[in-house]
Write an enzyme that holds these catalytic residues in place. Structure first.
Site, PDB file in Angstrom:
ATOM      1  N   LYS A   1      69.293   0.099 -18.892  1.00 27.22           N
ATOM      2  CA  LYS A   1      67.862  -0.208 -18.678  1.00 27.22           C
ATOM      3  C   LYS A   1      67.684  -1.582 -18.026  1.00 27.22           C
ATOM      4  O   LYS A   1      66.957  -1.719 -17.055  1.00 27.22           O
ATOM      5  CB  LYS A   1      67.094  -0.178 -20.018  1.00 27.22           C
ATOM      6  CG  LYS A   1      67.182   1.142 -20.769  1.00 27.22           C
ATOM      7  CD  LYS A   1      66.371   1.120 -22.043  1.00 27.22           C
ATOM      8  CE  LYS A   1      66.846   0.129 -23.086  1.00 27.22           C
ATOM      9  NZ  LYS A   1      68.187   0.417 -23.658  1.00 27.22           N
TER      10      LYS A   1
ATOM     11  N   ARG B   1      59.487   1.425 -28.489  1.00 30.63           N
ATOM     12  CA  ARG B   1      60.690   1.834 -29.223  1.00 30.63           C
ATOM     13  C   ARG B   1      60.364   2.852 -30.308  1.00 30.63           C
ATOM     14  O   ARG B   1      61.264   3.343 -30.970  1.00 30.63           O
ATOM     15  CB  ARG B   1      61.319   0.642 -29.947  1.00 30.63           C
ATOM     16  CG  ARG B   1      61.942  -0.400 -29.068  1.00 30.63           C
ATOM     17  CD  ARG B   1      63.204   0.114 -28.447  1.00 30.63           C
ATOM     18  NE  ARG B   1      64.418  -0.519 -28.823  1.00 30.63           N
ATOM     19  CZ  ARG B   1      65.004  -1.499 -28.140  1.00 30.63           C
ATOM     20  NH1 ARG B   1      64.453  -2.009 -27.066  1.00 30.63           N
ATOM     21  NH2 ARG B   1      66.160  -1.969 -28.529  1.00 30.63           N
TER      22      ARG B   1
ATOM     23  N   ARG C   1      80.275  -5.761 -22.275  1.00 33.26           N
ATOM     24  CA  ARG C   1      79.149  -6.443 -21.608  1.00 33.26           C
ATOM     25  C   ARG C   1      79.229  -7.956 -21.792  1.00 33.26           C
ATOM     26  O   ARG C   1      79.489  -8.456 -22.867  1.00 33.26           O
ATOM     27  CB  ARG C   1      77.818  -5.969 -22.194  1.00 33.26           C
ATOM     28  CG  ARG C   1      76.658  -6.853 -21.704  1.00 33.26           C
ATOM     29  CD  ARG C   1      75.306  -6.346 -21.997  1.00 33.26           C
ATOM     30  NE  ARG C   1      75.106  -5.923 -23.355  1.00 33.26           N
ATOM     31  CZ  ARG C   1      74.076  -5.174 -23.739  1.00 33.26           C
ATOM     32  NH1 ARG C   1      73.197  -4.770 -22.854  1.00 33.26           N
ATOM     33  NH2 ARG C   1      73.938  -4.823 -24.996  1.00 33.26           N
TER      34      ARG C   1
ATOM     35  N   ARG D   1      76.696 -10.895 -26.400  1.00 36.82           N
ATOM     36  CA  ARG D   1      75.579 -10.898 -27.351  1.00 36.82           C
ATOM     37  C   ARG D   1      76.090 -10.697 -28.769  1.00 36.82           C
ATOM     38  O   ARG D   1      77.027  -9.930 -28.977  1.00 36.82           O
ATOM     39  CB  ARG D   1      74.606  -9.766 -26.997  1.00 36.82           C
ATOM     40  CG  ARG D   1      73.541 -10.203 -26.038  1.00 36.82           C
ATOM     41  CD  ARG D   1      72.764  -9.081 -25.447  1.00 36.82           C
ATOM     42  NE  ARG D   1      72.262  -8.081 -26.373  1.00 36.82           N
ATOM     43  CZ  ARG D   1      71.502  -7.053 -26.015  1.00 36.82           C
ATOM     44  NH1 ARG D   1      71.139  -6.923 -24.752  1.00 36.82           N
ATOM     45  NH2 ARG D   1      71.090  -6.166 -26.886  1.00 36.82           N
TER      46      ARG D   1
ATOM     47  N   ARG E   1      72.572   0.361 -33.936  1.00 32.15           N
ATOM     48  CA  ARG E   1      71.513   0.415 -32.909  1.00 32.15           C
ATOM     49  C   ARG E   1      71.399   1.826 -32.340  1.00 32.15           C
ATOM     50  O   ARG E   1      70.305   2.296 -32.028  1.00 32.15           O
ATOM     51  CB  ARG E   1      71.814  -0.602 -31.801  1.00 32.15           C
ATOM     52  CG  ARG E   1      71.514  -2.031 -32.243  1.00 32.15           C
ATOM     53  CD  ARG E   1      72.200  -3.069 -31.363  1.00 32.15           C
ATOM     54  NE  ARG E   1      71.832  -3.000 -29.971  1.00 32.15           N
ATOM     55  CZ  ARG E   1      72.589  -3.470 -28.975  1.00 32.15           C
ATOM     56  NH1 ARG E   1      73.757  -4.038 -29.224  1.00 32.15           N
ATOM     57  NH2 ARG E   1      72.174  -3.373 -27.734  1.00 32.15           N
TER      58      ARG E   1
HETATM   59  P1  AP5 Z   1      72.460  -2.889 -19.749  1.00 32.19           P
HETATM   60  O1  AP5 Z   1      71.759  -2.755 -18.447  1.00 32.19           O
HETATM   61  O2  AP5 Z   1      72.500  -4.241 -20.383  1.00 32.19           O
HETATM   62  O3  AP5 Z   1      71.914  -1.775 -20.772  1.00 32.19           O
HETATM   63  P2  AP5 Z   1      70.587  -1.725 -21.634  1.00 32.19           P
HETATM   64  O4  AP5 Z   1      70.151  -0.302 -21.653  1.00 32.19           O
HETATM   65  O5  AP5 Z   1      69.601  -2.740 -21.169  1.00 32.19           O
HETATM   66  O6  AP5 Z   1      71.206  -2.087 -23.049  1.00 32.19           O
HETATM   67  P3  AP5 Z   1      70.732  -3.075 -24.189  1.00 32.19           P
HETATM   68  O7  AP5 Z   1      71.906  -3.129 -25.146  1.00 32.19           O
HETATM   69  O8  AP5 Z   1      70.246  -4.379 -23.662  1.00 32.19           O
HETATM   70  O9  AP5 Z   1      69.561  -2.290 -24.788  1.00 32.19           O
HETATM   71  P4  AP5 Z   1      68.945  -2.382 -26.155  1.00 32.19           P
HETATM   72  O10 AP5 Z   1      67.826  -1.473 -25.960  1.00 32.19           O
HETATM   73  O11 AP5 Z   1      69.834  -2.090 -27.319  1.00 32.19           O
HETATM   74  O12 AP5 Z   1      68.684  -3.956 -26.321  1.00 32.19           O
HETATM   75  P5  AP5 Z   1      67.376  -4.849 -26.216  1.00 32.19           P
HETATM   76  O13 AP5 Z   1      67.771  -6.116 -25.593  1.00 32.19           O
HETATM   77  O14 AP5 Z   1      66.218  -4.096 -25.668  1.00 32.19           O
HETATM   78  O15 AP5 Z   1      73.953  -2.339 -19.551  1.00 32.19           O
HETATM   79  C1  AP5 Z   1      74.913  -2.386 -20.598  1.00 32.19           C
HETATM   80  C2  AP5 Z   1      76.302  -2.711 -20.013  1.00 32.19           C
HETATM   81  O16 AP5 Z   1      76.723  -1.634 -19.198  1.00 32.19           O
HETATM   82  C3  AP5 Z   1      76.326  -3.958 -19.127  1.00 32.19           C
HETATM   83  O17 AP5 Z   1      77.557  -4.606 -19.283  1.00 32.19           O
HETATM   84  C4  AP5 Z   1      76.179  -3.401 -17.695  1.00 32.19           C
HETATM   85  O18 AP5 Z   1      76.777  -4.250 -16.743  1.00 32.19           O
HETATM   86  C5  AP5 Z   1      76.929  -2.068 -17.837  1.00 32.19           C
HETATM   87  N1  AP5 Z   1      76.402  -1.011 -16.984  1.00 32.19           N
HETATM   88  C6  AP5 Z   1      75.093  -0.767 -16.636  1.00 32.19           C
HETATM   89  N2  AP5 Z   1      75.020   0.319 -15.854  1.00 32.19           N
HETATM   90  C7  AP5 Z   1      76.305   0.786 -15.730  1.00 32.19           C
HETATM   91  C8  AP5 Z   1      76.880   1.906 -15.037  1.00 32.19           C
HETATM   92  N3  AP5 Z   1      76.130   2.751 -14.326  1.00 32.19           N
HETATM   93  N4  AP5 Z   1      78.217   2.074 -15.125  1.00 32.19           N
HETATM   94  C9  AP5 Z   1      79.013   1.217 -15.858  1.00 32.19           C
HETATM   95  N5  AP5 Z   1      78.517   0.141 -16.516  1.00 32.19           N
HETATM   96  C10 AP5 Z   1      77.183  -0.061 -16.442  1.00 32.19           C
HETATM   97  O19 AP5 Z   1      67.038  -5.077 -27.775  1.00 32.19           O
HETATM   98  C11 AP5 Z   1      67.865  -5.881 -28.598  1.00 32.19           C
HETATM   99  C12 AP5 Z   1      67.232  -5.954 -29.988  1.00 32.19           C
HETATM  100  O20 AP5 Z   1      65.930  -6.585 -29.901  1.00 32.19           O
HETATM  101  C13 AP5 Z   1      66.952  -4.601 -30.670  1.00 32.19           C
HETATM  102  O21 AP5 Z   1      68.098  -4.108 -31.355  1.00 32.19           O
HETATM  103  C14 AP5 Z   1      65.810  -4.973 -31.610  1.00 32.19           C
HETATM  104  O22 AP5 Z   1      66.274  -5.639 -32.763  1.00 32.19           O
HETATM  105  C15 AP5 Z   1      64.996  -5.965 -30.783  1.00 32.19           C
HETATM  106  N6  AP5 Z   1      63.922  -5.324 -29.984  1.00 32.19           N
HETATM  107  C16 AP5 Z   1      63.811  -5.321 -28.624  1.00 32.19           C
HETATM  108  N7  AP5 Z   1      62.696  -4.657 -28.249  1.00 32.19           N
HETATM  109  C17 AP5 Z   1      62.090  -4.238 -29.378  1.00 32.19           C
HETATM  110  C18 AP5 Z   1      60.909  -3.497 -29.631  1.00 32.19           C
HETATM  111  N8  AP5 Z   1      60.131  -3.015 -28.633  1.00 32.19           N
HETATM  112  N9  AP5 Z   1      60.578  -3.228 -30.925  1.00 32.19           N
HETATM  113  C19 AP5 Z   1      61.357  -3.678 -31.948  1.00 32.19           C
HETATM  114  N10 AP5 Z   1      62.490  -4.388 -31.771  1.00 32.19           N
HETATM  115  C20 AP5 Z   1      62.866  -4.667 -30.489  1.00 32.19           C
END
Ligand code: AP5
Length: 206
Positions: free
Chosen positions: A13, A88, A119, A152, A163
């Protein structure tokens, strides 16, 4: 154009949102990034969110819903925006009043764990790398700005598995919610980053 990117942790994402943001000239709003910045700055929001994030749980809706609503009222969002990490759960989805194009990236669990464990993210500009598939030119350093690459603290395997469970229980039901509204487009999230980006661009140009 207002876009929601849905998908499990590690689906890409953030990676795709950054590319779309540059391409469409729309702001990229990542609730995960906002919360991590608040945690680093030790603001009251960051301090309240910290323990939920460390354990891989969602932070409570009351901490995040108003924050997103206020962010979407800012002038740079007038022509649209790209939401990454919000909504979410159903309550968060219902807090979004206007219509969105919802793009859901599908990736299987094994690949997600592999991606997340490798990552690394630049502490300065936020660029993400994957040390196995998309390593930086120089180990530990960002190609873009030379910043230091970090892992992270919620990317440890046991937290990642938690997660993924939270995603299945709380976020995956949104697929049905948006499908029923006719707003959902499913995208294959496995493959080359640029090819996935091109499929997103194609969908958005229809
Ligand atoms: P990346 O692009 O970073 O993936 P992502 O989907 O953004 O993954 P996240 O782990 O950041 O998502 P998340 O939803 O768990 O975390 P968030 O920060 O929102 O890609 C991942 C890896 O793969 C990278 O190394 C990239 O280079 C690689 N990659 C990408 N595409 C690829 C491909 N095609 N092929 C190979 N490799 C590839 O949330 C973190 C925490 O914040 C949550 O757990 C929660 O506690 C809190 N939080 C955030 N938003 C909310 C909300 N709305 N409500 C409540 N809590 C929230």
């Amino acid at each position: 154009m207002s876009i929601v990117l849905l998908g499990p942790p590690g689906a890409g994402k953030g990676t795709q949102a950054r590319l779309l943001s540059e391409h469409l000239k729309l702001p990229h709003i990542s609730t995960g990034e906002i919360l991590r910045a608040a945690r680093e700055a030790r603001t009251p929001l960051g301090q309240s969110a910290e323990k939920y994030m460390r354990e891989g749980k969602l932070v409570p809706d009351e901490l995040i819903v108003d924050l997103v609503q206020n962010r979407l009222k800012e002038t740079d969002c007038r022509q649209g925006y790209i939401l990454d990490g919000f909504p979410r759960n159903l309550a968060q989805a219902k807090s979004l009043r206007q219509k969105h194009i919802v793009l859901s990236l599908g990736v299987d669990a094994e690949e997600l764990v592999r991606r997340i464990s490798g990552r690394r993210q630049c502490g300065q500009c936020g660029q993400t790398y994957q040390i196995h598939f998309q390593p930086p030119k120089e180990a530990g350093k960002c190609d873009r700005c030379g910043g230091e690459l970090r892992q992270r603290d919620d990317d440890r395997e046991e937290v990642v598995r938690k997660r993924l469970r939270v995603y299945e229980n709380e976020t995956a039901p949104l697929l049905g919610y948006y499908r029923d509204k006719g707003q959902l487009v499913m995208i294959q999230g496995i493959g080359d980053v640029q090819e996935i980006f091109q499929s997103l661009v194609q969908v958005l140009s229809r």
